[in-house]
Design a protein around this motif. Structure first.
Motif, PDB file in Angstrom:
ATOM      1  N   GLY A 126       0.941  -0.851   0.108  1.00  0.00           N
ATOM      2  CA  GLY A 126      -0.100  -0.459   0.205  1.00  0.00           C
ATOM      3  C   GLY A 126       0.803   1.283  -0.473  1.00  0.00           C
ATOM      4  N   TYR A 127       0.853   2.683   0.631  1.00  0.00           N
ATOM      5  CA  TYR A 127       0.477   3.694   0.563  1.00  0.00           C
ATOM      6  C   TYR A 127       1.618   3.785   2.155  1.00  0.00           C
ATOM      7  CZ  TYR A 127       0.368   8.537   0.330  1.00  0.00           C
ATOM      8  OH  TYR A 127       0.426  10.235  -0.078  1.00  0.00           O
ATOM      9  N   MET A 128       3.018   4.106   1.421  1.00  0.00           N
ATOM     10  CA  MET A 128       3.539   4.723   2.861  1.00  0.00           C
ATOM     11  C   MET A 128       4.534   5.835   2.355  1.00  0.00           C
ATOM     12  SD  MET A 128       5.565   1.066   2.739  1.00  0.00           S
ATOM     13  CE  MET A 128       5.158  -0.012   1.219  1.00  0.00           C
ATOM     14  N   ASN A 129       4.637   6.908   3.888  1.00  0.00           N
ATOM     15  CA  ASN A 129       4.662   8.206   3.503  1.00  0.00           C
ATOM     16  C   ASN A 129       5.940   8.834   4.535  1.00  0.00           C
ATOM     17  OD1 ASN A 129       5.147  10.795   2.223  1.00  0.00           O
ATOM     18  ND2 ASN A 129       3.145  11.555   1.471  1.00  0.00           N
ATOM     19  N   TRP A 130       6.537   9.832   4.542  1.00  0.00           N
ATOM     20  CA  TRP A 130       7.388  10.374   5.905  1.00  0.00           C
ATOM     21  C   TRP A 130       6.408  10.790   6.676  1.00  0.00           C
ATOM     22  CZ3 TRP A 130      12.606   9.142   6.299  1.00  0.00           C
ATOM     23  CH2 TRP A 130      13.027   8.867   4.011  1.00  0.00           C
ATOM     24  N   ALA A 131       6.888  10.795   7.874  1.00  0.00           N
ATOM     25  CA  ALA A 131       5.929  11.538   8.884  1.00  0.00           C
ATOM     26  C   ALA A 131       5.919  12.769   8.570  1.00  0.00           C
ATOM     27  CB  ALA A 131       6.682  10.944  10.230  1.00  0.00           C
ATOM     28  N   ALA A 132       4.853  13.613   8.659  1.00  0.00           N
ATOM     29  CA  ALA A 132       5.453  15.537   8.758  1.00  0.00           C
ATOM     30  C   ALA A 132       6.104  15.592   9.988  1.00  0.00           C
ATOM     31  CB  ALA A 132       4.000  15.551   9.540  1.00  0.00           C
ATOM     32  N   ASN A 133       6.288  15.485  11.138  1.00  0.00           N
ATOM     33  CA  ASN A 133       7.767  15.610  10.968  1.00  0.00           C
ATOM     34  C   ASN A 133       8.709  15.680  10.573  1.00  0.00           C
ATOM     35  OD1 ASN A 133       7.409  13.436  12.454  1.00  0.00           O
ATOM     36  ND2 ASN A 133       8.952  13.864  14.220  1.00  0.00           N
TER      37      ASN A 133
END
Length: 179
Positions: A126-133
């Motif tokens: 699925g979809y993976m992204n960096w954390a907001a920080n």
């Protein structure tokens, strides 16, 4: 080694498919007109080892966060190759490391790469992204999310053990991308 096992195959290094000129594959094996792309990653922990009177000097290749991202990006790239090539039969991503922390989950509570972690026993899909920080410097050139259409188990195995120190074991990870 591939050529020894399959003497009738052709091998292309740094292959660029015509449908995406930015997609550089480390190895393309062509077997009976069918294509098998292979992406390789190799990261080491700093050490100096002497084996059979030969000295090996390995440098520190930190940035585990980026290493995890790039391994998963390789899977995503081979999925793209699969989806756009009529000749694809299967593909592989391979990572070898002496940095054993790759096998373990992140230890920081606010870990910026948690979704990309390739710890042993995890499942990537699925979809993976960096954390907001996450800092801009960490993400430079890696801002895009990773999106995998299939399910990939992360199962590390021992490749070789030189000694019992924290840099003496090499582990490997292989994921197969199917048609």
């Amino acid at each position: 080694m591939i050529k020894e096992q399959y003497p009738n195959c052709d091998i292309r290094l740094e292959f660029v498919p015509e449908f995406n000129l930015n997609l550089h594959l480390d190895i393309l094996v062509i077997l009976d007109g069918k294509w098998i792309p292979i992406e390789l990653k190799y990261t080491t922990r700093k050490c100096i080892k002497t084996i059979n009177d030969e000295v090996y000097v390995l440098k520190e290749q930190g940035a585990k966060d980026q290493g995890c991202y790039n391994y998963l990006k390789d899977i995503m790239r081979i999925e793209e190759f699969r989806d756009k090539s009529n000749n694809f039969i299967e593909g592989y991503t391979i990572k070898i490391t002496s940095e054993i922390s790759y096998l373990k989950p992140p230890t920081k509570v606010n870990c910026t790469y948690a979704e990309f972690s390739i710890e042993d026993g995890s499942i990537k899909t699925g979809y993976m992204n960096w954390a907001a920080n996450t800092g801009k410097g960490t993400m430079r050139g890696m801002e895009a999310p990773i999106v995998l259409t299939e399910v990939y188990p992360i199962n590390w195995k021992e490749y070789s053990k030189v000694d019992d120190t924290n840099s003496g074991t090499f582990m490997y990870l292989v994921n197969k991308i199917s048609k």
